[in-house]
Design a protein around this motif. Sequence first.
Motif, PDB file in Angstrom:
ATOM      1  N   LEU A   1       0.826  -1.205   0.000  1.00 35.84           N
ATOM      2  CA  LEU A   1       0.000   0.000   0.000  1.00 35.84           C
ATOM      3  C   LEU A   1       0.861   1.256   0.000  1.00 35.84           C
ATOM      4  O   LEU A   1       0.546   2.232  -0.695  1.00 35.84           O
ATOM      5  CB  LEU A   1      -0.937  -0.016   1.207  1.00 35.84           C
ATOM      6  N   ASP A   2       1.947   1.231   0.744  1.00 35.59           N
ATOM      7  CA  ASP A   2       2.807   2.421   0.826  1.00 35.59           C
ATOM      8  C   ASP A   2       3.453   2.723  -0.520  1.00 35.59           C
ATOM      9  O   ASP A   2       3.492   3.879  -0.966  1.00 35.59           O
ATOM     10  CB  ASP A   2       3.877   2.205   1.890  1.00 35.59           C
TER      11      ASP A   2
ATOM     12  N   CYS B   1      -3.430  10.205  -0.749  1.00 35.25           N
ATOM     13  CA  CYS B   1      -3.373   9.199  -1.817  1.00 35.25           C
ATOM     14  C   CYS B   1      -3.608   7.799  -1.260  1.00 35.25           C
ATOM     15  O   CYS B   1      -4.300   6.972  -1.881  1.00 35.25           O
ATOM     16  CB  CYS B   1      -2.027   9.265  -2.529  1.00 35.25           C
ATOM     17  N   ARG B   2      -3.038   7.529  -0.106  1.00 31.03           N
ATOM     18  CA  ARG B   2      -3.241   6.219   0.522  1.00 31.03           C
ATOM     19  C   ARG B   2      -4.724   5.988   0.819  1.00 31.03           C
ATOM     20  O   ARG B   2      -5.263   4.918   0.540  1.00 31.03           O
ATOM     21  CB  ARG B   2      -2.413   6.125   1.803  1.00 31.03           C
ATOM     22  N   GLN B   3      -5.367   7.010   1.366  1.00 31.99           N
ATOM     23  CA  GLN B   3      -6.782   6.867   1.685  1.00 31.99           C
ATOM     24  C   GLN B   3      -7.629   6.731   0.423  1.00 31.99           C
ATOM     25  O   GLN B   3      -8.625   5.994   0.407  1.00 31.99           O
ATOM     26  CB  GLN B   3      -7.260   8.064   2.511  1.00 31.99           C
TER      27      GLN B   3
ATOM     28  N   ALA C   1       0.798   4.148  -2.810  1.00 27.65           N
ATOM     29  CA  ALA C   1       0.421   5.512  -2.426  1.00 27.65           C
ATOM     30  C   ALA C   1       1.449   6.525  -2.927  1.00 27.65           C
ATOM     31  O   ALA C   1       1.085   7.591  -3.447  1.00 27.65           O
ATOM     32  CB  ALA C   1       0.264   5.599  -0.913  1.00 27.65           C
ATOM     33  N   HIS C   2       2.727   6.216  -2.770  1.00 29.51           N
ATOM     34  CA  HIS C   2       3.773   7.127  -3.256  1.00 29.51           C
ATOM     35  C   HIS C   2       3.752   7.227  -4.778  1.00 29.51           C
ATOM     36  O   HIS C   2       3.931   8.316  -5.346  1.00 29.51           O
ATOM     37  CB  HIS C   2       5.152   6.652  -2.777  1.00 29.51           C
TER      38      HIS C   2
ATOM     39  N   GLU D   1      -0.638  10.666   2.418  1.00 32.44           N
ATOM     40  CA  GLU D   1      -1.734  10.128   3.234  1.00 32.44           C
ATOM     41  C   GLU D   1      -3.068  10.213   2.507  1.00 32.44           C
ATOM     42  O   GLU D   1      -3.891   9.308   2.580  1.00 32.44           O
ATOM     43  CB  GLU D   1      -1.807  10.870   4.565  1.00 32.44           C
TER      44      GLU D   1
END
Length: 466
Positions: free
Chosen positions: A109-110, A132-134, A113-114, A130
Amino acid sequence: MDHLFTVDGQRATPISRTGLAAENLLERQHLQEWVIAHPQVLGESVLVVTAEYDRWADTDGVPARDRLDVLGLDATGRLVVVELKRGTADRDVHLQAITYAALVSRFDLDTLAHAHCAFLSRRGEALDVEVCRQRLLDHVDGEWSPALLQRPRQVIVAADFPKQVTHSVVWLSEMGIDIDLVQVGLWRVEGHLVAGFTKVYPTPEVEEFTLAPARVEGEAVARKLQERSHSRKAVHVLVDAGLLPEGTRLLMTPRHGVTEAIRADIRSWVAQDTARAAATWTNDTAKPLLWDADGAAYSPTGLANHIFTSVTGRSVDGIQGTKWWDVDTAHVPAGVDPEAWATLAGSDLTALARQVTGTRKDWTELHTLLGGVTAGRWTTYGDLATVVGSHPVPIGQHLRACGRCPSPWRVLTATGEVSPGFQWPDPARTDTAASVLAGEGVRFDGGTADPEQRMREEELRQLLDG
């Protein structure tokens, strides 16, 4: 689409087909942008995570030269690897897609997200990691599953596909690797260019009737050898445990490895000849089923495959046939306690094997227990089975055939009655088990033994512990 027309009433005028190269349209600047703007061409509910991704490195830390065209995430939580070709796809385009799928299968996921954050930034949308992760989490229906990320779906978009690609993709799909082929076409209509995206493989019909066993069952086809091993193991367990007497009737319910549409076809096929849905069990570890329809011997999986082929005209792998066959508890084998037999209802051969896994044919402990049931006392098939790790049916089968079991008449059904299947090992005996028990002091009320005189599981265990 092979033919496109403009229509004016009864008149239909063909529209000439063109191509991206002929119209000076490029793969990256044009086709890729169309896909990013309209990700629905890749499937339902696809979020574009990134494009032109090349931020991976090999084990030496040297950046890889591979550049992934588009990476998406669908609502199920699977990654979507997209390879784009503005003309006819290269003969090895599927190998490129597999390489990218292998690379992204290690993403978490990390990482995603990046990558999504950097992608949006390049396109003028500044969001922090954060957010983008959500955004990724919100796109997925249900909980985020790292395991699903390891099985990316692949989509190859091209103007056409050589036979080497289509043949390879069909085989890969049947092996459980999801690869879609999407054909992009271009037409010139009254001075305007019209683009069309058509999923040419797998079509809904192919997916339903050809690939369904692989895709619906997912892991099952990829684990074909494992499923076959499970079926063989289940048969050996059942034979070793003596759970199913020779002549046990089995009924077919198609389950594992087929879609509901094929199940319906099988049911219609069986309706034409009900013998097709029944078999007789023999304690043969290789081919324990005698099929009513032809009298031939099969393994459970072999017969399930034969039935599948008879109905569909195709061969199939990945069926675990022991999940297709249930005991017909309406037909109680001779000498079997009907109450114990009824406990097998609703269980296929795989489930039955789980019930008796670990059961041994060493009846030493059983004989010890029987020797401890003294005159004036009684116990049940179920209590004995629980203590020795067996099942009431093989316990009853053993008592019926063994000439060395101490006092087999002191074993009754769970309701305290003499089993209708009880018989003396010595066929010359003419007295009844009930009369012998009564002579030993067991009290009966309308054929039911006094529950106060029953030796239950706890008391039986003490016989072994001592």
